[in-house]
Design a protein around this motif. Structure first.
Motif, PDB file in Angstrom:
ATOM      1  N   LYS B  19       5.173 -17.262  56.317  1.00 10.20           N
ATOM      2  CA  LYS B  19       6.182 -16.932  57.956  1.00 10.20           C
ATOM      3  C   LYS B  19       5.261 -14.828  58.089  1.00 10.20           C
ATOM      4  O   LYS B  19       5.074 -14.436  57.531  1.00 10.20           O
ATOM      5  CB  LYS B  19       7.090 -15.869  58.235  1.00 10.20           C
ATOM      6  N   VAL B  22       5.743 -11.813  56.783  1.00  8.63           N
ATOM      7  CA  VAL B  22       6.462 -11.614  55.207  1.00  8.63           C
ATOM      8  C   VAL B  22       5.951 -10.769  54.251  1.00  8.63           C
ATOM      9  O   VAL B  22       6.349 -10.185  53.442  1.00  8.63           O
ATOM     10  CB  VAL B  22       7.106 -12.897  54.887  1.00  8.63           C
ATOM     11  N   ARG B  54      11.970 -10.305  60.384  1.00 13.67           N
ATOM     12  CA  ARG B  54      12.033 -10.901  59.851  1.00 13.67           C
ATOM     13  C   ARG B  54      12.810 -10.725  58.297  1.00 13.67           C
ATOM     14  O   ARG B  54      13.313 -11.218  57.096  1.00 13.67           O
ATOM     15  CB  ARG B  54      10.637 -10.167  59.033  1.00 13.67           C
ATOM     16  N   GLU B  57      15.468 -12.287  57.588  1.00 17.52           N
ATOM     17  CA  GLU B  57      15.096 -13.423  56.928  1.00 17.52           C
ATOM     18  C   GLU B  57      15.008 -13.574  55.727  1.00 17.52           C
ATOM     19  O   GLU B  57      15.469 -14.614  54.824  1.00 17.52           O
ATOM     20  CB  GLU B  57      14.049 -13.990  57.566  1.00 17.52           C
TER      21      GLU B  57
END
Lengths: 102, 102
Positions: B19, B22, B54, B57
């Motif tokens: 992603k 990241v 992010r 996540e």
């Protein structure tokens, strides 16, 4: 602590490697040259169109080459370049991390 | 050659690591806990909103934790977990590849 800008080379590498499917394509081709269709079969839930776009980006980045063999019918295979093959330590490190934590 | 499905653990790891941002977030935090604002400063061309998504996540994935210190004003820092820190070999492998090829 000191605030520093990230290394621009690292950034550029992550910009490429961080694209969806790139890791999976490179990983699949580590075993040797493959036809597009066979790479696609190893990667779940991606359209042929998306995958073809990534192949073009990886070719432009010098990570893979497209070899056309004048057989009948013509045979096209994709192969990692030295630059692509030298991603093996990255792929291995990801696999080891994945084995430990997933 | 044999056609095989990719390892699902590798797939899951690449799904996270692949992603955007990241790698840059994890890399920045390798040096130690940081405030959101300071991580954001090391990463070019990303909105605070995208970056915050992010972070959430990565927190959900167990890669980082959010530490709240009851100072005045309250201080919030993000820190890699052991799972996050163990991405160091991946980050190092990417850096070495980047140094060689960019």
């Amino acid at each position: 602590m000191a605030i520093h800008k990230l290394c621009p080379k690292f950034e550029a590498a992550m910009e490429l490697l961080g694209k969806r499917w790139v890791g999976l394509i490179v990983r699949a081709l580590m075993d040797g040259p493959m036809r597009f269709k066979d790479v696609a079969e190893t990667i779940p839930n991606v359209s042929g169109r998306m995958l073809a776009e990534r192949f073009k980006e990886l070719e432009a980045a010098g990570v893979l080459v497209r070899n056309v063999y004048p057989d009948t019918p013509v045979r096209i295979e994709y192969e990692l370049t030295e630059k692509g093959r030298s991603l093996a330590p990255v792929m291995d490190a990801v696999q080891q991390w994945a084995n430990r934590w997933n």
